[in-house]
Scaffold this active site. Structure first.
Site, PDB file in Angstrom:
ATOM      1  N   GLU A   1      46.020  31.723  44.752  1.00 49.77           N
ATOM      2  CA  GLU A   1      44.736  31.157  44.339  1.00 49.77           C
ATOM      3  C   GLU A   1      44.753  29.636  44.287  1.00 49.77           C
ATOM      4  O   GLU A   1      43.778  28.979  44.669  1.00 49.77           O
ATOM      5  CB  GLU A   1      44.386  31.731  42.968  1.00 49.77           C
ATOM      6  CG  GLU A   1      43.211  31.115  42.268  1.00 49.77           C
ATOM      7  CD  GLU A   1      43.005  31.711  40.884  1.00 49.77           C
ATOM      8  OE1 GLU A   1      42.344  31.062  40.071  1.00 49.77           O
ATOM      9  OE2 GLU A   1      43.505  32.830  40.624  1.00 49.77           O
TER      10      GLU A   1
ATOM     11  N   GLU B   1      38.007  41.091  45.739  1.00 48.01           N
ATOM     12  CA  GLU B   1      37.839  40.818  44.311  1.00 48.01           C
ATOM     13  C   GLU B   1      36.400  40.467  43.977  1.00 48.01           C
ATOM     14  O   GLU B   1      35.748  39.714  44.692  1.00 48.01           O
ATOM     15  CB  GLU B   1      38.741  39.654  43.879  1.00 48.01           C
ATOM     16  CG  GLU B   1      38.576  39.273  42.413  1.00 48.01           C
ATOM     17  CD  GLU B   1      39.451  38.106  41.978  1.00 48.01           C
ATOM     18  OE1 GLU B   1      39.772  38.034  40.779  1.00 48.01           O
ATOM     19  OE2 GLU B   1      39.806  37.272  42.830  1.00 48.01           O
TER      20      GLU B   1
ATOM     21  N   ARG C   1      40.383  27.516  27.534  1.00 48.12           N
ATOM     22  CA  ARG C   1      40.698  26.738  28.732  1.00 48.12           C
ATOM     23  C   ARG C   1      39.794  25.513  28.850  1.00 48.12           C
ATOM     24  O   ARG C   1      40.189  24.489  29.390  1.00 48.12           O
ATOM     25  CB  ARG C   1      40.590  27.622  29.979  1.00 48.12           C
ATOM     26  CG  ARG C   1      41.692  28.661  30.057  1.00 48.12           C
ATOM     27  CD  ARG C   1      41.833  29.275  31.425  1.00 48.12           C
ATOM     28  NE  ARG C   1      40.798  30.255  31.709  1.00 48.12           N
ATOM     29  CZ  ARG C   1      40.797  31.036  32.801  1.00 48.12           C
ATOM     30  NH1 ARG C   1      41.774  30.918  33.694  1.00 48.12           N
ATOM     31  NH2 ARG C   1      39.842  31.916  32.999  1.00 48.12           N
TER      32      ARG C   1
ATOM     33  N   GLU D   1      50.063  39.078  38.943  1.00 50.67           N
ATOM     34  CA  GLU D   1      49.497  38.012  39.781  1.00 50.67           C
ATOM     35  C   GLU D   1      49.757  36.610  39.243  1.00 50.67           C
ATOM     36  O   GLU D   1      49.636  36.362  38.047  1.00 50.67           O
ATOM     37  CB  GLU D   1      47.988  38.244  39.900  1.00 50.67           C
ATOM     38  CG  GLU D   1      47.237  37.174  40.673  1.00 50.67           C
ATOM     39  CD  GLU D   1      45.776  37.529  40.863  1.00 50.67           C
ATOM     40  OE1 GLU D   1      44.930  36.622  40.813  1.00 50.67           O
ATOM     41  OE2 GLU D   1      45.471  38.732  41.055  1.00 50.67           O
TER      42      GLU D   1
ATOM     43  N   HIS E   1      34.034  28.574  35.832  1.00 60.42           N
ATOM     44  CA  HIS E   1      34.685  28.497  34.527  1.00 60.42           C
ATOM     45  C   HIS E   1      33.787  27.833  33.487  1.00 60.42           C
ATOM     46  O   HIS E   1      34.059  27.910  32.291  1.00 60.42           O
ATOM     47  CB  HIS E   1      35.992  27.701  34.626  1.00 60.42           C
ATOM     48  CG  HIS E   1      37.097  28.445  35.294  1.00 60.42           C
ATOM     49  ND1 HIS E   1      37.557  28.135  36.554  1.00 60.42           N
ATOM     50  CD2 HIS E   1      37.839  29.512  34.886  1.00 60.42           C
ATOM     51  CE1 HIS E   1      38.530  28.962  36.887  1.00 60.42           C
ATOM     52  NE2 HIS E   1      38.716  29.805  35.902  1.00 60.42           N
TER      53      HIS E   1
ATOM     54  N   ASP F   1      46.505  39.222  35.628  1.00 59.39           N
ATOM     55  CA  ASP F   1      46.389  37.863  36.159  1.00 59.39           C
ATOM     56  C   ASP F   1      47.032  36.913  35.150  1.00 59.39           C
ATOM     57  O   ASP F   1      46.548  36.766  34.027  1.00 59.39           O
ATOM     58  CB  ASP F   1      44.918  37.514  36.359  1.00 59.39           C
ATOM     59  CG  ASP F   1      44.709  36.158  37.005  1.00 59.39           C
ATOM     60  OD1 ASP F   1      45.688  35.395  37.133  1.00 59.39           O
ATOM     61  OD2 ASP F   1      43.567  35.852  37.385  1.00 59.39           O
TER      62      ASP F   1
ATOM     63  N   HIS G   1      40.871  35.166  46.479  1.00 61.45           N
ATOM     64  CA  HIS G   1      40.371  34.950  45.121  1.00 61.45           C
ATOM     65  C   HIS G   1      38.851  34.980  45.180  1.00 61.45           C
ATOM     66  O   HIS G   1      38.241  34.404  46.071  1.00 61.45           O
ATOM     67  CB  HIS G   1      40.866  33.591  44.622  1.00 61.45           C
ATOM     68  CG  HIS G   1      40.373  33.215  43.271  1.00 61.45           C
ATOM     69  ND1 HIS G   1      39.617  32.086  43.057  1.00 61.45           N
ATOM     70  CD2 HIS G   1      40.533  33.814  42.064  1.00 61.45           C
ATOM     71  CE1 HIS G   1      39.334  31.988  41.768  1.00 61.45           C
ATOM     72  NE2 HIS G   1      39.878  33.026  41.142  1.00 61.45           N
TER      73      HIS G   1
END
Length: 405
Positions: free
Chosen positions: A280, A349, A59, A252, A33, A226, A329
């Protein structure tokens, strides 16, 4: 009588970190992230903090990238090393060097389950239901599997019993499913951008995004949403039905991890044929057992957060016993070696970490060297045929070892 290979003991465990709150933005690595400016992964994605306008756009504004990357390395008496990365940063280093080291050093490199059980039980009084401590334990566990594979000269997937398919097929998570289709992926999963605080207008906007991508991608390409724990049951139910005309494959992680009854209700409410998925941010085997009992269709543990590969194998068994899929995840090689051995993981994924999703970039770039990426949406098992997890640590990533023992 045939000679049995003598395995070495573990001499030392070491922990480094990079990135996090004290570093320049955009370090990447295990904390994927932590990206630079103008990156899709930090662009007005719905979160539990979106109801506060100060934290709605980014975020990173509420600190999703403050932990940074944890690197754990274990060294055997013969000098061979194994390592792994996750998200736990400097605090994870403290836990490894000042607490978990006593359960690791002096053990045989094959004593992975023993070490795992001791780490779990010794941290119960401060680990809660997952989070930072479980991320750290996961990282140690993965490093142990890497070391064991390197000592015996086998890829981790062969230590688990071998592949059940020749290749792994992937869907892509990112803002541009249309580009993912061009790259050969089987589907595209988009983040939602709106939540309950936005009311019906938010539902219409996210449904319009799905409709637009359905038009661009055609009827047969998978599309998923998601929701990153940002919704409640009523909102998620309405969003699912609003997206049903566009053949949404699944919705999700609509709810926070512990809202098990909410997931049960959402599964009951969802349109026929649309799957409900989550997992997750669940951090213990027990939480996955309870999640499985809600009847959701796919459980999605992160191998770097759920307790490591040792726990992931147990989660897959729980899912299999109930006829559920387990699709981890995205966690790159740490997932690849597991899912190619699971009969209830028909796809996996891949997280797009390029800023605009237009190019293929390894998920944990730049911390891992030789990290494979899908080619035409697939990775063949032969790509994994290297000892351990088959990647090397990039020691040019400004690694810091703040503690020792």
């Amino acid at each position: 009588m045939e000679n049995i290979m003598t395995l070495p003991k573990i001499k030392q465990v070491r922990a480094w970190f990079t990135g996090g709150a004290i570093a320049e933005k955009g370090a990447g690595g295990g904390d994927y992230h932590d990206q630079g400016a103008n990156h899709w992964i930090d662009d007005h994605i719905a979160t539990p903090m979106s109801k506060y306008r100060d934290y709605e756009q980014s975020r990173q504004s509420f600190g999703i990238n403050v932990l940074g990357t944890l690197v754990v390395e274990v060294e055997a008496e013969n000098g061979q090393t194994g390592f792994a990365v996750s998200t736990a940063g400097e605090m994870g280093c403290f836990i490894v060097e000042k607490h978990l080291n006593r359960f690791i050093e002096g053990k045989c490199v094959s004593d992975i389950k023993l070490i795992h059980d001791q780490m779990l039980n010794a941290t119960l009084y401060y680990s809660g239901s997952g989070g930072l401590v479980m991320n750290t334990i996961s990282c140690v566990d993965l490093a142990l599997w890497d070391l064991f594979g390197k000592v015996v000269g086998l890829p981790v997937y062969k230590l688990l019993g071998g592949a059940v398919r020749d290749e792994i097929q992937f869907y892509a998570t990112g803002a541009r499913p249309d580009l993912a289709k061009e790259m050969g992926f089987i589907g595209g999963k988009m983040p939602t951008h709106w939540g309950p605080h936005d009311g019906d207008a938010g539902i219409r906007k996210d449904a319009a995004m799905v409709a637009d991508m359905r038009e661009k991608c055609g009827e047969d390409f998978w599309l998923m949403l998601d929701c990153w724990m940002s919704q409640d049951v009523n909102y998620a139910t309405k969003l699912a039905h609003a997206c049903a005309p566009y053949n949404l494959k699944w919705i999700e992680e609509c709810l926070p991890p512990q809202q098990y009854e909410g997931y049960r209700e959402l599964k009951h409410n969802a349109p026929a044929g649309m799957m409900v998925t989550s997992g997750e941010h669940h951090g213990t085997l027990q939480s996955f057992r309870t999640l499985s009992e809600t009847g959701i269709d796919i459980m999605q543990p992160d191998v770097g957060w759920c307790g490591g590969l040792t726990t992931l194998v147990e989660i897959a068994a729980i899912a299999k016993s109930r006829g559920q899929l387990v699709v981890p995840h995205g966690s790159s090689v740490y997932s690849h070696h597991a899912v190619i051995t699971f009969t209830n993981t028909p796809f996996s994924e891949f997280l797009m970490t390029s800023p605009d999703c237009s190019t293929m970039r390894p998920q944990f770039d730049p911390i891992l060297l030789n990290e494979p990426v899908p080619v035409n949406g697939r990775i063949h098992k032969s790509v994994l045929d290297k000892p351990g997890f088959g990647v090397e640590l990039n020691r040019d990533c400004n690694l810091k070892r703040p503690y020792s023992h």
